[in-house]
Write an enzyme that holds these catalytic residues in place. Structure first.
Site, mmCIF file in Angstrom:
data_model
loop_
_atom_site.group_PDB
_atom_site.id
_atom_site.type_symbol
_atom_site.label_atom_id
_atom_site.label_comp_id
_atom_site.label_asym_id
_atom_site.label_seq_id
_atom_site.Cartn_x
_atom_site.Cartn_y
_atom_site.Cartn_z
ATOM 1 N N GLY A 104 69.054 -10.283 48.717
ATOM 2 C CA GLY A 104 70.108 -11.420 48.855
ATOM 3 C C GLY A 104 70.881 -10.738 47.559
ATOM 4 N N VAL A 130 63.296 -14.331 47.649
ATOM 5 C CA VAL A 130 63.814 -14.891 49.167
ATOM 6 C C VAL A 130 64.651 -16.513 48.796
ATOM 7 C CG1 VAL A 130 61.984 -13.935 50.086
ATOM 8 C CG2 VAL A 130 61.995 -16.074 49.162
ATOM 9 N N THR A 156 65.597 -20.526 48.573
ATOM 10 C CA THR A 156 64.699 -21.546 48.019
ATOM 11 C C THR A 156 65.803 -22.725 48.082
ATOM 12 O OG1 THR A 156 65.484 -21.289 45.585
ATOM 13 C CG2 THR A 156 63.264 -20.768 46.493
ATOM 14 N N LEU A 179 71.407 -13.718 36.121
ATOM 15 C CA LEU A 179 72.951 -12.892 36.859
ATOM 16 C C LEU A 179 73.948 -13.818 37.285
ATOM 17 C CD1 LEU A 179 73.625 -12.627 40.081
ATOM 18 C CD2 LEU A 179 71.954 -10.882 39.678
ATOM 19 N N LYS A 198 64.419 -21.580 33.840
ATOM 20 C CA LYS A 198 65.499 -21.709 34.561
ATOM 21 C C LYS A 198 66.247 -22.144 34.908
ATOM 22 C CE LYS A 198 68.149 -18.908 37.094
ATOM 23 N NZ LYS A 198 69.803 -18.590 37.389
ATOM 24 N N ALA A 218 70.805 -26.273 34.397
ATOM 25 C CA ALA A 218 71.559 -27.430 34.187
ATOM 26 C C ALA A 218 72.512 -28.023 32.963
ATOM 27 C CB ALA A 218 69.737 -28.522 34.152
ATOM 28 N N CYS A 237 73.235 -21.837 43.374
ATOM 29 C CA CYS A 237 71.856 -22.637 42.392
ATOM 30 C C CYS A 237 72.709 -23.715 41.597
ATOM 31 C CB CYS A 237 72.178 -21.689 41.167
ATOM 32 S SG CYS A 237 72.146 -19.884 42.619
HETATM 33 P P1 NAI Z 1 69.312 -15.584 49.472
HETATM 34 O O1 NAI Z 1 69.568 -16.233 50.569
HETATM 35 O O2 NAI Z 1 70.898 -13.822 48.930
HETATM 36 O O3 NAI Z 1 69.025 -13.760 49.560
HETATM 37 C C1 NAI Z 1 67.903 -14.205 50.809
HETATM 38 C C2 NAI Z 1 67.115 -13.222 51.248
HETATM 39 O O4 NAI Z 1 65.819 -13.370 51.539
HETATM 40 C C3 NAI Z 1 67.738 -13.754 52.522
HETATM 41 O O5 NAI Z 1 68.353 -12.136 52.990
HETATM 42 C C4 NAI Z 1 66.426 -13.282 53.605
HETATM 43 O O6 NAI Z 1 67.033 -12.743 55.074
HETATM 44 C C5 NAI Z 1 65.196 -13.306 52.769
HETATM 45 N N1 NAI Z 1 64.137 -13.535 53.288
HETATM 46 C C6 NAI Z 1 64.730 -15.247 53.202
HETATM 47 N N2 NAI Z 1 62.394 -14.863 53.843
HETATM 48 C C7 NAI Z 1 62.213 -14.092 53.677
HETATM 49 C C8 NAI Z 1 60.485 -13.990 54.112
HETATM 50 N N3 NAI Z 1 59.243 -15.103 54.742
HETATM 51 N N4 NAI Z 1 60.889 -12.741 53.631
HETATM 52 C C9 NAI Z 1 61.671 -10.948 53.759
HETATM 53 N N5 NAI Z 1 63.072 -11.690 53.613
HETATM 54 C C10 NAI Z 1 63.158 -12.944 53.366
HETATM 55 O O7 NAI Z 1 69.808 -16.029 48.062
HETATM 56 P P2 NAI Z 1 70.154 -15.166 46.508
HETATM 57 O O8 NAI Z 1 71.139 -16.044 46.488
HETATM 58 O O9 NAI Z 1 69.869 -13.726 46.554
HETATM 59 O O10 NAI Z 1 69.232 -15.989 45.813
HETATM 60 C C11 NAI Z 1 67.233 -15.647 45.949
HETATM 61 C C12 NAI Z 1 66.854 -16.973 44.764
HETATM 62 O O11 NAI Z 1 67.585 -16.589 43.644
HETATM 63 C C13 NAI Z 1 67.045 -18.779 45.277
HETATM 64 O O12 NAI Z 1 65.955 -19.095 44.534
HETATM 65 C C14 NAI Z 1 67.895 -18.868 43.968
HETATM 66 O O13 NAI Z 1 68.087 -20.166 43.560
HETATM 67 C C15 NAI Z 1 67.723 -17.424 43.088
HETATM 68 N N6 NAI Z 1 69.241 -17.157 42.110
HETATM 69 C C16 NAI Z 1 70.360 -17.051 42.679
HETATM 70 C C17 NAI Z 1 71.167 -16.369 41.665
HETATM 71 C C18 NAI Z 1 72.789 -15.966 42.039
HETATM 72 O O14 NAI Z 1 73.670 -16.193 41.756
HETATM 73 N N7 NAI Z 1 72.854 -16.189 44.054
HETATM 74 C C19 NAI Z 1 70.836 -15.793 40.499
HETATM 75 C C20 NAI Z 1 69.644 -16.327 39.982
HETATM 76 C C21 NAI Z 1 68.954 -16.525 40.556
#
Ligand code: NAI
Length: 480
Positions: free
Chosen positions: A10, A86, A88, A159, A216, A221, A272
């Site tokens: 993602g 993945v 959350t 990021l 984090k 927050a 987030c």
């Molecule tokens: P996203 O939804 O873009 O990507 C998550 C990916 O995981 C999806 O493509 C989904 O198909 C895949 N996935 C889910 N279950 C799976 C499994 N069992 N096996 C294989 N693939 C699986 O989410 P994003 O934005 O990348 O966020 C991911 C994590 O990082 C979250 O916990 C988020 O809170 C955290 N995060 C996000 C930030 C952001 O700016 N988007 C920044 C910092 C942390």
């Protein structure tokens, strides 16, 4: 050769792994996902996410030491280090619904790791998770491990979308938490060695697992709290004639406070902030700390207040009704330089205007019509599940049209709402726009991007968040 596998391709997994592959040519990096279309997009010319600089990084490494695949089991079993990135989401049902983090995807990833592993592995929490998740993951892994040893590390990602590549190239810090045992420390060192390819040693912080997990949530927050604090001030500025930009500048020059993240706006969005604060609130509740939980809840309440205050300002300024009026929405993404619309304030603002029967014409340089229709019809929190698990949008919202040009969106409109701070909105030909609009013509600037004085000279009635009010608006207070 060290092999890394990242589960979840993602917004975090994709760019993070691409940068690791670029900076560490001696490491082989595989990014895996259950979503077939997402992996296909990573392997195509049209990457699944828009992020300045990302195309170049992916092009340089893809096929060399960076691979995108749906074969989760193969790549996990071959890897020395497995990152889990993945989603959350916030739980929608059952215990903790509306607050707690839903760890379904995390748990299924952990079970796959346990099932397919034939050698010892380091498992890295990249996703933002509740504090103590590592303990749960450790239990799943050790109870299913057939004697294989796993070390769990917490390595939260800081990021920001829109500047992800810049942030990854030059992070303020990299945080690695691990067990305080010799094996835990060895695992920390192995991950440190990866980042040390390009991050100076003094910026790689190591802590225990729980500090890293909680840091984090705490960082998000604090960041959201700054936005809610300045937004709360913006309402008071409008009531008193103060100018929120001047107040924010005066406050931010205090070196104890600092200038960043003090822009008043229609509200924060993104996948987030709300999710992570709700998660923090839930953790406080579970630990018998209702006062602390209430304190953080207030950050979200002010954000909701800011969005409804904006809608009320629009409706009350336009003679208390927007029924059948065309309103142009400029910007739908939650901030500039991303196509991401998760939790964007535009969703609530558009829904509020539609609730008053407005007709909307929406333009965003990076967001597709399909995405906007999905966002406007989806239930709260459904957005954070993998695409194939999201409900299909049954109908489209008929009062909404999506166009590919700001001039088309504003033609014949009664009012304009600017909801994302895209640079191009600063330099539009507002004279041309004014001439093509119904009169009186209104601009509601939810991001303080336009030169309000210049627009007033053209003839617009302008509302800008937290700025002294146009005489027209003074007589029409926004009631919340
Ligand atoms: P996203 O939804 O873009 O990507 C998550 C990916 O995981 C999806 O493509 C989904 O198909 C895949 N996935 C889910 N279950 C799976 C499994 N069992 N096996 C294989 N693939 C699986 O989410 P994003 O934005 O990348 O966020 C991911 C994590 O990082 C979250 O916990 C988020 O809170 C955290 N995060 C996000 C930030 C952001 O700016 N988007 C920044 C910092 C942390």
């Amino acid at each position: 050769m060290v092999k890394i596998c990242c589960i979840g391709a993602g917004y975090v997994g994709g760019p993070t792994m691409a940068v690791i592959a670029l900076k560490c040519p001696s490491i082989e990096v595989a990014v895996v996902d259950i979503s077939v279309p997402r992996i296909a997009a990573w392997n195509s010319e049209q990457l699944p996410i828009y992020e300045p600089g990302l195309d170049g990084v992916v092009k340089e490494c893809r096929g060399r030491n960076l691979f995108f695949s749906t074969d989760v089991e193969k790549h996990v079993s071959e890897a020395d280090i497995v990152f889990v990135s993945v989603n959350t989401p916030t739980k929608t049902q059952g215990l903790g619904a509306g607050k707690a983090a839903d760890l379904t995807y995390w748990e299924s990833a952990a079970r796959v790791i346990a099932d397919v592993s034939k050698s010892n592995k380091i498992v890295v929490e990249k996703s933002t998770v509740p504090v103590k998740t590592a303990e749960a993951i450790e239990k799943i892994l050790t109870h299913n491990s057939k004697g294989i040893k796993f070390q769990i590390l917490s390595n939260p990602e800081f990021l920001a979308e829109g500047t992800a590549i810049k942030d990854l190239f030059n992070p303020d810090r990299v945080l690695i938490g691990g067990r305080e045992t010799p094996e835990g420390q060895k695992a920390i060192q192995a991950l440190k060695d990866v980042y040390a390819h390009w991050v100076p040693e003094d910026r790689i912080l190591t802590t225990n697992l729980w500090s890293a997990e909680l840091s984090k949530l705490a960082a998000n927050a604090f960041l959201a709290q700054r936005i809610s604090s300045v937004n709360a001030m913006s309402a008071l500025c409008e009531a008193t004639g103060a100018d929120v930009s001047q107040v924010a500048y005066a406050v931010g020059t205090d070196s104890r406070i600092g200038p960043k993240f003090l822009n008043a706006s229609v509200g924060f969005g993104g996948s987030c902030f709300q999710k992570d604060i709700l998660n923090l609130v839930y953790i406080c509740d579970c630990n018998g700390l209702p006062e602390v939980s209430e304190y953080w809840k207030q950050v979200i309440k002010i954000n909701d207040y800011q969005k409804s205050r904006f809608v009320n300002r629009v409706v009350s300024s336009m003679f208390n009704t927007v029924s059948s009026k065309k309103i142009a929405i400029l910007g739908f993404a939650f901030k500039k330089d991303t196509g991401d619309t998760r939790e964007t304030p535009a969703i609530d603002v558009c829904k509020g205007l539609l609730g008053d029967k407005a007709r909307l014409s929406i333009y965003d340089p990076q967001v597709t019509e399909d995405q906007i229709q999905r966002d406007l019809t989806m239930k709260k929190f459904d957005w954070d599940h993998p695409l194939h698990l999201q409900p299909m949008s049954p109908t489209t919202v008929k009062q909404v049209s999506v166009v590919w040009d700001a001039y088309e969106a504003t033609k014949d409109a009664h009012g304009i709402c600017i909801l994302t701070e895209w640079d191009e909105f600063k330099s539009l030909d507002y004279k041309r726009i004014y001439e093509s609009m119904q009169k009186p013509a209104f601009v509601f600037d939810g991001r303080n991007v336009v030169d309000a004085e210049k627009l007033r000279e053209i003839g617009f009635i302008v509302y800008a968040i937290g700025k002294p009010l146009d005489p027209w608006l003074k007589d029409m207070p926004a009631v919340v």
